[in-house]
Scaffold this motif. Structure first.
Motif, mmCIF file in Angstrom:
data_model
loop_
_atom_site.group_PDB
_atom_site.id
_atom_site.type_symbol
_atom_site.label_atom_id
_atom_site.label_comp_id
_atom_site.label_asym_id
_atom_site.label_seq_id
_atom_site.Cartn_x
_atom_site.Cartn_y
_atom_site.Cartn_z
ATOM 1 N N THR A 141 0.863 -1.183 0.000
ATOM 2 C CA THR A 141 0.000 0.000 0.000
ATOM 3 C C THR A 141 0.895 1.227 0.000
ATOM 4 O OG1 THR A 141 -1.573 -1.214 1.380
ATOM 5 C CG2 THR A 141 -1.937 1.143 1.118
ATOM 6 N N ALA A 142 0.712 2.088 -0.975
ATOM 7 C CA ALA A 142 1.558 3.275 -1.087
ATOM 8 C C ALA A 142 0.991 4.403 -0.234
ATOM 9 C CB ALA A 142 1.653 3.713 -2.549
ATOM 10 N N PRO A 143 1.772 4.965 0.691
ATOM 11 C CA PRO A 143 1.305 6.107 1.504
ATOM 12 C C PRO A 143 1.417 7.406 0.711
ATOM 13 C CG PRO A 143 3.541 5.547 2.106
ATOM 14 C CD PRO A 143 3.123 4.540 1.064
ATOM 15 N N ASN A 144 0.915 8.485 1.285
ATOM 16 C CA ASN A 144 1.123 9.794 0.673
ATOM 17 C C ASN A 144 2.615 10.104 0.618
ATOM 18 O OD1 ASN A 144 -1.767 10.355 2.310
ATOM 19 N ND2 ASN A 144 -1.661 11.105 0.212
ATOM 20 N N GLY A 145 3.057 10.626 -0.498
ATOM 21 C CA GLY A 145 4.468 10.958 -0.661
ATOM 22 C C GLY A 145 5.339 9.768 -0.959
ATOM 23 N N ALA A 146 4.740 8.635 -1.370
ATOM 24 C CA ALA A 146 5.522 7.433 -1.658
ATOM 25 C C ALA A 146 6.516 7.708 -2.782
ATOM 26 C CB ALA A 146 4.601 6.285 -2.044
ATOM 27 N N ILE A 147 7.715 7.149 -2.650
ATOM 28 C CA ILE A 147 8.755 7.292 -3.671
ATOM 29 C C ILE A 147 8.574 6.194 -4.701
ATOM 30 C CG2 ILE A 147 11.231 7.321 -4.120
ATOM 31 C CD1 ILE A 147 11.642 8.284 -1.251
ATOM 32 N N LEU A 148 8.141 6.568 -5.915
ATOM 33 C CA LEU A 148 7.938 5.631 -7.025
ATOM 34 C C LEU A 148 7.062 4.442 -6.623
ATOM 35 C CD1 LEU A 148 11.547 5.622 -8.514
ATOM 36 C CD2 LEU A 148 9.555 6.853 -9.361
ATOM 37 N N GLY A 149 6.003 4.721 -5.881
ATOM 38 C CA GLY A 149 5.034 3.686 -5.533
ATOM 39 C C GLY A 149 5.460 2.768 -4.416
ATOM 40 N N SER A 150 6.533 3.068 -3.698
ATOM 41 C CA SER A 150 7.024 2.186 -2.633
ATOM 42 C C SER A 150 6.080 2.197 -1.432
ATOM 43 C CB SER A 150 8.420 2.617 -2.193
ATOM 44 O OG SER A 150 8.827 1.903 -1.039
ATOM 45 N N SER A 151 5.930 1.026 -0.778
ATOM 46 C CA SER A 151 5.141 0.930 0.455
ATOM 47 C C SER A 151 5.974 1.252 1.681
ATOM 48 C CB SER A 151 4.560 -0.483 0.599
ATOM 49 O OG SER A 151 3.707 -0.787 -0.479
ATOM 50 N N TYR A 152 7.287 1.373 1.527
ATOM 51 C CA TYR A 152 8.188 1.554 2.661
ATOM 52 C C TYR A 152 8.863 2.923 2.674
ATOM 53 C CZ TYR A 152 7.723 -3.537 2.856
ATOM 54 O OH TYR A 152 7.228 -4.813 2.920
ATOM 55 N N HIS A 153 9.122 3.460 1.505
ATOM 56 C CA HIS A 153 9.918 4.685 1.407
ATOM 57 C C HIS A 153 9.035 5.836 0.930
ATOM 58 C CE1 HIS A 153 13.396 2.062 1.859
ATOM 59 N NE2 HIS A 153 12.911 1.317 0.875
ATOM 60 N N ARG A 154 9.128 6.946 1.670
ATOM 61 C CA ARG A 154 8.325 8.121 1.330
ATOM 62 C C ARG A 154 9.102 9.382 1.669
ATOM 63 N NH1 ARG A 154 5.927 10.264 6.011
ATOM 64 N NH2 ARG A 154 4.290 11.282 4.815
ATOM 65 N N LEU A 155 8.671 10.474 1.067
ATOM 66 C CA LEU A 155 9.227 11.773 1.424
ATOM 67 C C LEU A 155 8.679 12.207 2.784
ATOM 68 C CD1 LEU A 155 8.835 13.492 -2.069
ATOM 69 C CD2 LEU A 155 10.930 12.558 -1.068
#
Length: 785
Positions: free
Chosen positions: A64-78
């Motif tokens: 599941t991609a959170p808000n600010g996800a980096i290239l659709g990642s479920s773990y990495h976000r801005l």
């Protein structure tokens, strides 16, 4: 000093906190903003292929991609999301500007209630059961963060015991169908000892359906049979039974044969027929004085034949080939029983073909950048005529042009090119051998027969093409290249493709040249030889093998052999011209005489579900003899660039230990060779989402068969010597990113030079002259090999 640094740290921390708080502005009191997953915890499993496949599906189910996800990642976000900030600021604004801002830039917050971790855990648990882990379990936990309005999700996945198949039985099929199933048991997808995987059960159901439908059972459907699984008879195992339903219709229990074939040709959907052609088992209906396309063009691509057993694969291949012709906007195959009697086993086929518009046009644009500091646009305009001579032929006419200007101060003059291409493609092999051998005949009412051409795996083609190109290089020359080609393309199987061109001619001549160009030619005899006027009469054959896509470690291999001038020299023997006589001419120009061999091999090792190791080798040799010592510049090999040795630019290396010259425009033309060897090793891995990473190692060079360039560069040894190959291999490494858009792959490669083949004053393997000077960035579409 330290107090100043601390103050900046405090200000930065405060800015981050304020930004974080603004992200949760619109979160309800009883909810949290979802900001990603913690690492999924996998326990109680054994490493095997089934575990890897199951884990990949679970990862996808829980992603599941959170808000600010980096290239659709479920773990990495801005640390913050611009879209969410806009949503928080303008979602309640009913003004026109607020509505536009929110619609254009806003992004609704991803809340924990929307993610619903418990529901996703249940989906992941179903994935476990579908892969044979009947006792598996998935737990979800909401992990609150320092800011209580934000939370992550943690998942614990326990696999448990893997259930395997104790036995597989097929029940309820008649004797003929049962014999087919047992005769093909080696290709069964479910076997004793395999894990109980629902996808494999569905695959076996489809296999049985295709097997029966390919052997005459037209009305059979996968839903007519079902599975019964017993997990209690043997502890930890499954006894499986594949059973035909008792209510299966009688039509689906026996074989069917093809009867009459009716082909309806319409230029428009509602066009009425005015005439027909009737053969013994074939009727063709059309409007007008003659069919819009000769019937044999369609019949040649049909594997479905009268009085033959119905085959679903034959139907699919027939539909694919006919649609691939590009003549029709729509095609429809209709199979109907001859009558309604219980004993009827004949299907009449009606093929409805509606023709597409005969004319089409296209435009292609591109923006080029060269290694010698020139950039500019390129445009191509084309016109296509389909079914030009009522035999499925396609005529393609195009004009093209490009313009380049200098990006540095070394030259104020601009390059340009322009030309045209004209080609005609026939959907058959136009050759006596292929045209005279047929596999099927239809008998006309008057006793005459219609011959059908030899059938291939895919529709073969014959291509005739002529082209002309004018090249202008400022301060040096203006050149014309005129070429013609006659080629055959055919595919004998799903893995083997062939291309044979019995005649390809290329006429290269220079209209004008400057004193500066003449000076460079005098100083470099090699360049003078490769740039002089030439006539190239060439014959070429290419074979491509692609292993089946089902293989875990597939390969692709292409081999090409071509020759020029040898048959011409044999023909001139009759006119008293000796074989070894130099500079013999055709059309007032010396013709090239050489043999050229090139091969390309790629091997893929699949390491796991998300990583691969690829090995690639490209090699070639060109040998001139008889009439010439040098081949035209356009026939020579070169290395470097996005698909070769990525640490160097195109034609930035070679030949041999030649370091290049100060005039980059001339050096670009000189860095070619008669022999090429390129080796690549690349490791690819999925990073997250649709982003993939790569680490690569490239090596290679080009060499000449003869000694060196000439008197102006006596230090540049370019001749191929086996003892110098390793030392003269340019070597580079680097990192790459690939972003998969499904329909294409965007690729960015950063190449770093390790070893150059010429003397830099440094010894050892790492002999490049500075790190900054030996790195290249390539942006490309698609994979390099």
């Amino acid at each position: 000093m330290h107090s100043t640094i601390k103050r900046y740290i405090y200000l930065l921390t405060g800015a981050v906190v304020i930004s974080s708080c603004s992200m949760t502005k619109g979160v309800p009191d009883d909810d949290q903003l979802f900001i990603g997953l913690t690492k999924i915890n996998y326990t109680d499993y054994e490493e095997n292929d089934n575990y890897s496949a199951t884990r990949e599906e679970i990862d996808a189910a829980l992603a599941t991609a959170p808000n600010g996800a980096i290239l659709g990642s479920s773990y990495h976000r801005l640390p913050f999301s611009f879209g969410l900030s806009v949503w928080n600021a303008f979602s309640a604004d009913s003004s026109g500007l607020g509505h536009w801002m929110n619609k254009t830039f806003g992004k609704q917050p991803v809340l924990m209630s929307w993610v619903n971790p418990q529901l996703r855990a249940q989906v992941a648990k179903s994935v476990l059961r579908n892969h044979g882990y009947f006792h598996g379990n998935v737990d979800a936990e909401v992990v609150l963060q320092n800011n209580m309005k934000t939370a992550k999700i943690g998942y614990d996945v326990s696999f448990g015991h893997l259930f395997t198949l104790d036995s597989v039985r097929y029940v309820g099929f008649n004797r003929e169908a049962d014999s087919l199933i047992h005769a093909t048991s080696a290709s069964a997808i479910v076997r004793k000892g395999d894990p109980f995987v629902v996808a494999n059960l569905d695959g076996e159901r489809s296999r049985i359906s295709n097997l029966l439908r390919n052997n005459g059972y037209y009305y059979y459907q996968p839903s007519y049979a079902s599975y019964l699984a017993d997990t209690f008879a043997v502890d930890g195992k499954v006894q499986l039974r594949f059973q035909l339903a008792e209510e299966t219709p009688a039509q689906a229990r026996h074989k069917w044969y093809i009867g009459r074939v009716n082909i309806n040709m319409r230029k428009t959907y509602n066009e009425a027929f005015t005439d027909s052609m009737v053969y013994r088992y074939l009727t063709i209906r059309y409007a007008g004085r003659r069919p819009p396309v000769r019937p044999r063009v369609i019949i040649a691509d049909m594997k479905i034949r009268p009085r033959q057993l119905y085959s679903y694969d034959d139907y699919l291949q027939s539909a694919q080939k006919i649609n691939a012709m590009g003549l029709f906007s729509s095609t429809e195959f209709q199979f109907t029983p001859r009558d309604n009697s219980p004993s009827c086993d004949t299907l009449d086929l009606t093929l409805n073909c509606t023709f597409d518009k005969p004319w089409d046009s296209y435009i292609e644009t591109n923006f080029n950048g060269s290694a010698i500091g020139r950039v500019g646009p390129e445009v191509k305009l084309g016109l296509v005529r389909r079914n030009a001579f009522h035999g499925g032929e396609k005529i393609d006419l195009s004009v093209h042009g490009s313009y380049e200007w200098a990006t540095n101060s070394s030259s104020s003059m601009s390059n340009y090119e322009y030309g045209f291409d004209a080609s005609i493609e026939f959907p058959r092999l136009i050759a006596p051998y292929f045209g005279g051998n047929s596999t099927q005949r239809y008998t006309l009412p008057d006793g005459r027969t219609v011959r059908l051409p030899r059938r291939f795996y895919a529709t073969p083609s014959t291509v005739a093409k002529v082209s002309s190109n004018t090249i202008r290089r400022p301060g040096y020359y203006k050149m014309h290249i005129v070429s013609g080609k006659w080629a055959y393309n055919w595919q004998t199987s799903a893995t083997s493709k062939h291309e044979f061109s019995p005649l390809t001619v290329k006429y290269q001549f220079m209209n004008s040249h400057t004193a500066e160009f003449d000076k460079v030619m005098e100083e470099n005899p090699y360049l003078r030889a490769t740039m002089q006027d030439y006539f190239v009469p060439e014959m070429r054959y290419s074979y491509t093998y692609t292993s089946p896509s089902t293989l875990r470690h597939p390969v692709r291999w292409t081999a090409t052999v071509s020759e020029s001038g040898n048959f011409t020299s044999l023909a001139l023997l009759a006119f008293g011209k000796k074989w070894n006589e130099r500079e013999k001419k055709l059309f007032k120009n010396p013709y090239s005489q050489f043999v050229k061999i090139e091969t390309d091999f790629t091997k893929i090792w699949t390491l796991d579900a998300s990583s691969q190791l690829l090995g690639h080798v490209n090699a070639g040799v060109l040998y001139c003899f008889g009439n010439t010592d040098w081949a035209p510049n356009t026939e020579l090999f070169y290395v470097g660039g996005a698909n070769s040795i990525r640490a160097f630019s195109v034609r930035g290396i070679g030949p041999g230990s030649f370091p290049g010259i100060e005039d980059k425009a001339m050096s670009y033309l000189m860095q070619n060779g008669d022999i090429k060897l390129v080796c690549n090793l690349e490791y690819r891995r999925n990073l997250f989402g649709s982003l993939y990473g790569a680490v690569f190692l490239d090596a290679g060079n080009v060499w000449n068969v003869r000694d060196n360039y000439g008197t102006s560069v006596p230090y540049a040894t370019t001749k191929f010597k086996i003892q110098n190959v390793l030392r003269e291999m340019a070597v580079g490494t680097g990192l790459g990113l690939r972003y998969d858009l499904d329909f294409l792959v965007l690729r960015l490669d950063w190449g770093i030079g390790i070893h150059v083949p010429y003397d830099t004053g440094k010894g050892g393997i790492y002999n490049v002259d500075g790190f900054k000077k030996n790195q290249t960035l390539h942006f490309a579409i698609g994979y390099p090999f």
